[in-house]
Design a protein around this motif. Sequence first.
Motif, mmCIF file in Angstrom:
data_model
loop_
_atom_site.group_PDB
_atom_site.id
_atom_site.type_symbol
_atom_site.label_atom_id
_atom_site.label_comp_id
_atom_site.label_asym_id
_atom_site.label_seq_id
_atom_site.Cartn_x
_atom_site.Cartn_y
_atom_site.Cartn_z
ATOM 1 N N ALA A 252 0.836 -1.195 0.000
ATOM 2 C CA ALA A 252 0.000 0.000 0.000
ATOM 3 C C ALA A 252 0.873 1.249 0.000
ATOM 4 O O ALA A 252 2.094 1.170 0.155
ATOM 5 N N ASP A 253 0.252 2.388 -0.160
ATOM 6 C CA ASP A 253 0.958 3.668 -0.146
ATOM 7 C C ASP A 253 0.911 4.229 1.265
ATOM 8 O O ASP A 253 -0.154 4.607 1.758
ATOM 9 N N LEU A 254 2.056 4.298 1.923
ATOM 10 C CA LEU A 254 2.119 4.793 3.299
ATOM 11 C C LEU A 254 2.806 6.146 3.392
ATOM 12 O O LEU A 254 3.222 6.578 4.460
ATOM 13 N N ARG A 255 2.924 6.835 2.256
ATOM 14 C CA ARG A 255 3.543 8.148 2.274
ATOM 15 C C ARG A 255 2.637 9.164 2.987
ATOM 16 O O ARG A 255 1.432 8.946 3.123
ATOM 17 N N PRO A 256 3.226 10.272 3.491
ATOM 18 C CA PRO A 256 2.415 11.295 4.164
ATOM 19 C C PRO A 256 1.241 11.729 3.297
ATOM 20 O O PRO A 256 1.373 11.943 2.089
ATOM 21 N N GLY A 257 0.080 11.820 3.918
ATOM 22 C CA GLY A 257 -1.127 12.187 3.194
ATOM 23 C C GLY A 257 -1.968 11.009 2.770
ATOM 24 O O GLY A 257 -3.142 11.170 2.436
ATOM 25 N N SER A 258 -1.368 9.810 2.779
ATOM 26 C CA SER A 258 -2.119 8.608 2.426
ATOM 27 C C SER A 258 -2.986 8.174 3.601
ATOM 28 O O SER A 258 -2.630 8.390 4.766
#
Length: 227
Positions: free
Chosen positions: A143-149
């Motif tokens: 999954a996308d765990l970057r800030p904002g996700s």
Amino acid sequence: MKIMHVDASAKRERSNSRALSHYFLERLRDEGAEFEVDYLDVTIDTPPHVTEAFAIATYTAPQDRTPAMKATLAGSDALCQRLLAADAFVFAMPMYNWSMPSAFKAFIDSVTRTGLTYVNADDGRVVGQLSRQKVLFITSRGADLRPGSPYAGMDALTPSLKAAFGFLGVADPSFVDAQPLQFANPEARTEALQRARAELDAVASSWGSSSAESSLENHDVLSGVTA
């Protein structure tokens, strides 16, 4: 330079973290860095999980250990020496259920050793012994765990790696995280891998430059040249 390269993905040819770690080493060679690799696949040579015998032996003073205790710690002792002998680490792994694979956790448990990879100073401080090594963590995430996700707060992998190796003296590790992969569409997966490779290019350039500077300094010392 000696690099300890550790892979921790249960996958083989389909593993993104493995592919990225090998890509990084190839790019490092392209940068002109001279190095040898000490390779460990913890999915094949998995350190034993902590047992009561291990826990008792590791906290028994070396001079008081029985032959059985020494045998229990032999594999861990050898792994610790491999870490201490390395100049840099490349640790590659997927994220499993928000954290690290159990095989890599077993590796951490095996190399977190009092008197070897950390020592207790007279003033009560714990002093990690891996402060001189460069460290790169390469992770792949479904999954996308970057800030904002929406999943940004569920990353238990990065803080646990920082804590575990920070205790051993690693103050400023580099992280390259390929995300999202498994649960993304083909276009997003392609973009994620491209981003990761670009970040690895930058790390390889940095390591390559510092390796060249170190080689020059060593040559000057051996030649009797001083600044």
